[in-house]
Design a protein around this motif. Structure first.
Motif, PDB file in Angstrom:
ATOM      1  N   ASP A 191      27.790  46.680  14.883  1.00  0.00           N
ATOM      2  CA  ASP A 191      26.140  46.486  14.940  1.00  0.00           C
ATOM      3  C   ASP A 191      25.622  47.427  14.471  1.00  0.00           C
ATOM      4  O   ASP A 191      24.366  48.357  14.925  1.00  0.00           O
ATOM      5  N   GLU A 192      26.158  48.208  12.973  1.00  0.00           N
ATOM      6  CA  GLU A 192      25.522  49.403  13.016  1.00  0.00           C
ATOM      7  C   GLU A 192      26.127  50.515  13.691  1.00  0.00           C
ATOM      8  O   GLU A 192      24.849  52.175  12.919  1.00  0.00           O
ATOM      9  N   LYS A 193      27.142  50.374  14.235  1.00  0.00           N
ATOM     10  CA  LYS A 193      26.941  51.783  15.137  1.00  0.00           C
ATOM     11  C   LYS A 193      28.903  52.168  14.965  1.00  0.00           C
ATOM     12  O   LYS A 193      29.322  51.634  14.737  1.00  0.00           O
ATOM     13  N   VAL A 194      29.233  53.993  15.051  1.00  0.00           N
ATOM     14  CA  VAL A 194      30.646  53.827  14.987  1.00  0.00           C
ATOM     15  C   VAL A 194      31.403  52.959  16.051  1.00  0.00           C
ATOM     16  O   VAL A 194      30.546  52.817  17.135  1.00  0.00           O
ATOM     17  N   ALA A 195      32.052  51.859  16.294  1.00  0.00           N
ATOM     18  CA  ALA A 195      33.039  51.492  16.793  1.00  0.00           C
ATOM     19  C   ALA A 195      34.582  52.243  17.065  1.00  0.00           C
ATOM     20  O   ALA A 195      34.889  52.333  18.836  1.00  0.00           O
TER      21      ALA A 195
END
Length: 118
Positions: A96-100
Motif C-alpha cells: 500500500d505504497e509504504k515500507v513493509a
C-alpha cells in the motif's frame, strides 16, 4: 641457436610477468552507495517519497512488481592490494505504497519497527 632463442623468450616472459603491478588500474564502483547512518533512518510504514529522500532512487525497480526496490552497490577493485571486490544490496518491499519489510546486507536500527507518526 635454437636453444638460445627459446631461452631469450623464457627470460623475457619472466621479466615481463614481474611488471604486472606497475600498471595502474582504477576501482570500478557501480550502483547506489548506501551509508549505514542513512539505512538506520529507515522506518516501517515510510512512504516511497520518504525512502527516496533518505536513500535516493533505487538502481533497479522490478518491472513486474512495482512494490519491490533493489539498492545494489558493487565494487570491482582494479588492483588486489587495495582490497577484495565486494557487493552489498538492500531490498525494500512495499505494501500500500509504504515500507513493509527490508532485507539485505545492512543492519537496521532498533527503532525500525516504530513508525515515524508515533
Amino acid at each position: 641457436m635454437k636453444y638460445k632463442s627459446i631461452i631469450v623468450a623464457v627470460v623475457t616472459t619472466l621479466f615481463l610477468s614481474g611488471c604486472t603491478d606497475w600498471i595502474y588500474r582504477i576501482d570500478v564502483p557501480q550502483g547506489n552507495f548506501l551509508q549505514e547512518k542513512s539505512v538506520k533512518q529507515l522506518r516501517i510504514k515510510m512512504t516511497k517519497e520518504q525512502v527516496i529522500y533518505v536513500l535516493g532512487r533505487p538502481v533497479v525497480q522490478d518491472s513486474f512488481d512495482h512494490d519491490t526496490w533493489y539498492y545494489v552497490y558493487e565494487m570491482k577493485r582494479g588492483m588486489s592490494k587495495r582490497g577484495e571486490d565486494f557487493r552489498k544490496e538492500l531490498i525494500i518491499h512495499f505494501e500500500d505504497e509504504k515500507v513493509a519489510s527490508v532485507t539485505g546486507d545492512f543492519e537496521l536500527s532498533e527503532d525500525f519497527n516504530t513508525p515515524l507518526d508515533q
